[in-house]
Design an enzyme around this catalytic site. Structure first.
Site, mmCIF file in Angstrom:
data_model
loop_
_atom_site.group_PDB
_atom_site.id
_atom_site.type_symbol
_atom_site.label_atom_id
_atom_site.label_comp_id
_atom_site.label_asym_id
_atom_site.label_seq_id
_atom_site.Cartn_x
_atom_site.Cartn_y
_atom_site.Cartn_z
ATOM 1 N N LYS A 177 13.819 -17.737 -3.347
ATOM 2 C CA LYS A 177 14.592 -17.013 -2.317
ATOM 3 C C LYS A 177 13.939 -17.324 -0.981
ATOM 4 O O LYS A 177 12.918 -16.759 -0.623
ATOM 5 C CB LYS A 177 14.522 -15.510 -2.602
ATOM 6 C CG LYS A 177 15.725 -14.711 -2.145
ATOM 7 C CD LYS A 177 15.921 -14.552 -0.660
ATOM 8 C CE LYS A 177 14.973 -13.628 0.044
ATOM 9 N NZ LYS A 177 15.090 -13.784 1.526
ATOM 10 N N GLY A 230 4.558 -14.200 3.396
ATOM 11 C CA GLY A 230 5.299 -13.474 4.422
ATOM 12 C C GLY A 230 4.394 -12.508 5.143
ATOM 13 O O GLY A 230 3.173 -12.638 5.116
ATOM 14 N N THR A 232 2.500 -8.911 6.197
ATOM 15 C CA THR A 232 1.659 -8.008 5.407
ATOM 16 C C THR A 232 2.439 -6.786 4.923
ATOM 17 O O THR A 232 2.274 -6.369 3.778
ATOM 18 C CB THR A 232 0.447 -7.572 6.250
ATOM 19 O OG1 THR A 232 -0.201 -8.763 6.691
ATOM 20 C CG2 THR A 232 -0.536 -6.748 5.450
ATOM 21 N N GLU A 233 3.296 -6.227 5.763
ATOM 22 C CA GLU A 233 4.029 -5.031 5.344
ATOM 23 C C GLU A 233 4.954 -5.350 4.175
ATOM 24 O O GLU A 233 5.001 -4.610 3.198
ATOM 25 C CB GLU A 233 4.829 -4.450 6.531
ATOM 26 C CG GLU A 233 3.961 -3.744 7.560
ATOM 27 C CD GLU A 233 2.930 -2.790 6.935
ATOM 28 O OE1 GLU A 233 3.324 -1.947 6.113
ATOM 29 O OE2 GLU A 233 1.724 -2.907 7.244
ATOM 30 N N GLY A 235 4.562 -7.830 2.156
ATOM 31 C CA GLY A 235 3.646 -8.168 1.056
ATOM 32 C C GLY A 235 3.203 -6.928 0.291
ATOM 33 O O GLY A 235 3.137 -6.932 -0.946
ATOM 34 N N GLU A 252 0.433 -14.599 0.061
ATOM 35 C CA GLU A 252 -0.187 -15.245 1.226
ATOM 36 C C GLU A 252 0.384 -14.532 2.434
ATOM 37 O O GLU A 252 1.563 -14.668 2.741
ATOM 38 C CB GLU A 252 0.122 -16.743 1.209
ATOM 39 C CG GLU A 252 -0.855 -17.528 2.048
ATOM 40 C CD GLU A 252 -0.346 -17.736 3.461
ATOM 41 O OE1 GLU A 252 -0.694 -16.903 4.338
ATOM 42 O OE2 GLU A 252 0.380 -18.719 3.689
ATOM 43 N N CYS A 286 0.439 -18.674 10.050
ATOM 44 C CA CYS A 286 -0.472 -17.646 9.534
ATOM 45 C C CYS A 286 -1.907 -17.972 9.922
ATOM 46 O O CYS A 286 -2.750 -17.092 10.030
ATOM 47 C CB CYS A 286 -0.323 -17.538 8.026
ATOM 48 S SG CYS A 286 -0.366 -19.122 7.204
ATOM 49 N N GLU A 387 -1.356 -9.038 14.056
ATOM 50 C CA GLU A 387 -0.797 -10.390 14.070
ATOM 51 C C GLU A 387 0.461 -10.406 14.947
ATOM 52 O O GLU A 387 1.435 -9.710 14.668
ATOM 53 C CB GLU A 387 -0.431 -10.819 12.650
ATOM 54 C CG GLU A 387 0.028 -12.259 12.596
ATOM 55 C CD GLU A 387 0.453 -12.705 11.207
ATOM 56 O OE1 GLU A 387 1.240 -12.004 10.565
ATOM 57 O OE2 GLU A 387 -0.013 -13.775 10.788
HETATM 58 O O1 TXE Z 1 8.690 -11.545 7.386
HETATM 59 P P1 TXE Z 1 8.946 -10.939 5.946
HETATM 60 P P2 TXE Z 1 9.499 -11.447 8.743
HETATM 61 C C1 TXE Z 1 4.475 -12.122 9.620
HETATM 62 C C2 TXE Z 1 4.543 -12.299 11.128
HETATM 63 C C3 TXE Z 1 5.927 -11.826 11.443
HETATM 64 C C4 TXE Z 1 6.116 -10.715 10.422
HETATM 65 C C5 TXE Z 1 7.556 -10.374 10.110
HETATM 66 O O2 TXE Z 1 3.590 -11.446 11.720
HETATM 67 O O3 TXE Z 1 6.036 -11.331 12.742
HETATM 68 O O4 TXE Z 1 5.481 -11.190 9.270
HETATM 69 O O5 TXE Z 1 8.298 -11.530 9.777
HETATM 70 C C6 TXE Z 1 11.505 -11.489 2.145
HETATM 71 N N1 TXE Z 1 11.042 -7.691 -1.258
HETATM 72 N N2 TXE Z 1 4.730 -13.378 8.905
HETATM 73 O O6 TXE Z 1 10.164 -10.132 8.911
HETATM 74 O O7 TXE Z 1 9.802 -9.737 5.995
HETATM 75 C C7 TXE Z 1 12.294 -12.083 3.300
HETATM 76 O O8 TXE Z 1 13.670 -12.130 2.970
HETATM 77 C C8 TXE Z 1 10.886 -9.011 -1.407
HETATM 78 C C9 TXE Z 1 3.569 -14.085 8.449
HETATM 79 O O9 TXE Z 1 10.351 -12.628 8.826
HETATM 80 O O10 TXE Z 1 7.620 -10.824 5.306
HETATM 81 C C10 TXE Z 1 11.628 -13.426 3.441
HETATM 82 O O11 TXE Z 1 12.145 -14.329 2.471
HETATM 83 N N3 TXE Z 1 11.022 -9.893 -0.409
HETATM 84 C C11 TXE Z 1 3.933 -15.095 7.427
HETATM 85 C C12 TXE Z 1 10.167 -13.126 3.122
HETATM 86 O O12 TXE Z 1 10.166 -11.861 2.471
HETATM 87 C C13 TXE Z 1 11.363 -9.414 0.799
HETATM 88 C C14 TXE Z 1 5.160 -15.869 7.663
HETATM 89 C C15 TXE Z 1 9.262 -13.034 4.351
HETATM 90 O O13 TXE Z 1 9.808 -12.105 5.259
HETATM 91 C C16 TXE Z 1 11.550 -8.046 1.017
HETATM 92 C C17 TXE Z 1 6.249 -15.030 8.135
HETATM 93 C C18 TXE Z 1 11.374 -7.166 -0.079
HETATM 94 N N4 TXE Z 1 11.522 -5.843 0.022
HETATM 95 C C19 TXE Z 1 5.997 -13.856 8.767
HETATM 96 N N5 TXE Z 1 11.871 -7.865 2.318
HETATM 97 C C20 TXE Z 1 2.786 -15.994 6.985
HETATM 98 N N6 TXE Z 1 1.917 -15.484 6.104
HETATM 99 O O14 TXE Z 1 2.725 -17.150 7.345
HETATM 100 C C21 TXE Z 1 11.883 -9.090 2.900
HETATM 101 N N7 TXE Z 1 11.590 -10.039 1.976
#
Ligand code: TXE
Length: 496
Positions: A177, A230, A232-233, A235, A252, A286, A387
């Site tokens: 996904k 993705g 942290t929240e 995650g 990660e 990241c 971050e």
């Molecule tokens: O990320 P999300 P977002 C950090 C960075 C950024 C913040 C928010 O600080 O500003 O995260 O970004 C899926 N159950 N990083 O909102 O929400 C979502 O559909 C399962 C750091 O874009 O973490 C997407 O496929 N999955 C990071 C994935 O999670 C869920 C890179 C990541 O989205 C979900 C990106 C749920 N309940 C953002 N809700 C890095 N480590 O490099 C959402 N998703």
């Protein structure tokens, strides 16, 4: 003009989402839609996981030898190499990263498939010299089952491949996904996957919003493992949901990495390293070196030099090889960065460069932020602890080694750290003391399929790339074979 329309990839077939709904994916350079992405729902989750479950249990995939799995991965690597330019362009259209970076990334990507393809038939159990007579004990490594891979928007195919290549080498099946913001490349990848000749159901790709289908994917009882990159929240939520089914998890998550510059460093190299650490990919990585820790004795001189170099950065169309700073990938991320620029002001940091949305005529109509540098930051400020995921650098001075390490580690994250010094004793001591999964010395932002990558503390769980990665997708089984002629006392556990 109608926009290109993608479909879900389930059981090696292309299919419309069950609710027949699509949404627009935006080009961050123009802030205009450029393609249509299926808006998956719970039923699509069921179909995709059902297909992956079926493929793991029956059909051709479990009958293939590890060598045959490896050969399929090689073939896929070859197809990615052949189509790297097209894939890179699609990534740029969707996430606005520079074509110079995405092209290099996509041409390097096949290495993960070759490396894990090669590793597929080299995962060996062992014969244990067990401490009991007439017993033969050995271990074997088995796949877990259905892996759900959830990926973000910043390096869509790279981060997906870090999961797909080891998971398939280990014999699992997958539901991918991708981020709702950057799903197109995952469907293009699926075309190559099918062409490589994998059996049906081994990889399934569905798209949709995390808030709509994220929980359904992670909570599904037929899922054995969740591999997530993705924020942290999100995650934390994935981890909590996976805990309900005691599922295996690798995460990660984010970072707030220190780039530490001592006064004995090669200053010109350190300047380039600091700039690439924070402004490459518009700071949306990241591993961004978003905290510059600089020795007080060279603070002013060093800040002048980074400001001077950062000012030369050419903003513009990410599809041009001339551009050095592209747009921010998504509108919510753009708004988030702007809110942190406001916060920096409120917290009393001094802006020495940027500090606003870009007005430059070079920038497009999309989501551009000026490369921004703040001094007079102390490590407890929110702009130093949280971050931002954008081109925003917080500069913090330090006196000596002890203070440098204390500031560097005083953070909930632990993904990466940079160290700039020519003192070998300091290099060895501080590299050991830094609480980070990756430490770069006199360089920054280097990655390879050969070396493990992952986080300490709240930056994550598990490692991607290198040999460690494949064990995230395997489980050890211990097999005991008795050759004794008579079974001893059945009421007592046999310890000898
Ligand atoms: O990320 P999300 P977002 C950090 C960075 C950024 C913040 C928010 O600080 O500003 O995260 O970004 C899926 N159950 N990083 O909102 O929400 C979502 O559909 C399962 C750091 O874009 O973490 C997407 O496929 N999955 C990071 C994935 O999670 C869920 C890179 C990541 O989205 C979900 C990106 C749920 N309940 C953002 N809700 C890095 N480590 O490099 C959402 N998703």
């Amino acid at each position: 003009m109608s926009l290109p329309k993608y479909q879900h990839f389930i059981n090696n077939e292309w299919c419309d989402p069950t609710n027949n709904m699509w949404y627009e994916s935006f080009n961050p350079y123009t802030a205009k839609p450029w393609c249509l992405i299926p808006k998956g729902n719970k039923e699509d989750v069921e179909l995709a996981i059902g297909s992956a479950h079926q493929a793991f249990k029956t059909g051709e995939w479990p009958t293939l030898t590890p060598t045959q799995r490896g050969q399929l991965l090689y073939k896929l690597g070859d197809l990615i190499a052949e189509h790297a330019d097209k894939l890179a362009e699609i990534e740029v259209m969707d996430n606005g990263k520079l074509i110079s970076e995405m092209s290099a990334q996509l041409h390097y990507l096949p290495q993960w498939f070759y490396y894990f393809g090669g590793l597929a038939d080299k995962i060996e159990g062992s014969v244990i010299p067990i401490d009991k007579p007439q017993v033969f004990n050995y271990t074997r490594y088995e796949p877990l089952g259905v892996v759900v891979a959830i990926t973000p928007w910043n390096s869509p195919l790279l981060l997906a491949s870090w999961k797909i290549a080891p998971a398939l080498a280990a014999g699992n099946t997958i539901v991918l996904k991708p981020s709702e913001f950057t799903s197109a490349s995952a469907f293009e990848f699926a075309k190559l996957f099918k062409a490589a000749g994998f059996p049906p159901g081994v990889l399934n790709v569905i798209s949709g919003f995390g808030r709509d289908i994220g929980d359904d994917l992670v909570l599904h009882p037929q899922v054995a493992k969740v591999a997530f990159t993705g924020g942290t929240e999100t995650g934390k939520r994935v981890y909590e949901n996976a805990a309900k089914g005691i599922k295996k998890v690798s995460l990660e998550l984010g970072g707030k990495s220190p780039n530490i510059v001592f006064d004995d460093a090669n200053i010109d190299n350190a300047v380039k390293g600091v700039i690439s650490g924070i402004f490459a990919a518009t700071g949306q990585t990241c591993i961004a070196g978003s905290r510059l820790l600089v020795q007080a004795s060279i603070h002013d001189e060093f800040v002048d030099k980074i400001v001077k170099l950062a000012k030369t950065a050419k903003m513009g169309d990410p599809l041009s090889f001339e551009t050095q700073v592209g747009p921010v990938s998504t509108e919510p991320q753009f708004e988030k960065i702007l809110s942190y620029l406001k916060l920096a002001k409120e917290e009393g940091a001094h802006c020495v460069l940027g500090g606003d949305r870009a007005k430059s005529s070079q920038a497009g109509t999309g989501w551009f932020v000026e490369p921004s540098i703040y001094t007079h930051v102390h490590n407890k400020m929110r702009i130093a602890q949280e971050e931002i995921f954008g081109p925003v650098l917080a500069v913090i001075p330090f006196k000596d080694d002890e203070e440098a390490i204390s500031i560097a580690n005083d953070i909930p994250y632990g993904l990466a750290a940079g160290l700039w010094t020519n003192d070998i004793k300091r290099i060895l001591e501080l590299s050991n003391k830094l609480q980070a999964g990756t430490v770069w010395v006199n360089t920054y932002r280097m990655l390879s399929y050969l070396s493990p990558f992952g986080g300490y503390k709240m930056s994550g769980i598990g490692r991607e790339s290198g040999k460690e990665a494949i064990y995230n997708y395997l489980q050890a089984k211990s097999v005991w074979i008795s050759t004794q002629t008579e079974t001893p006392n059945p009421f007592v556990m046999r310890l000898k």
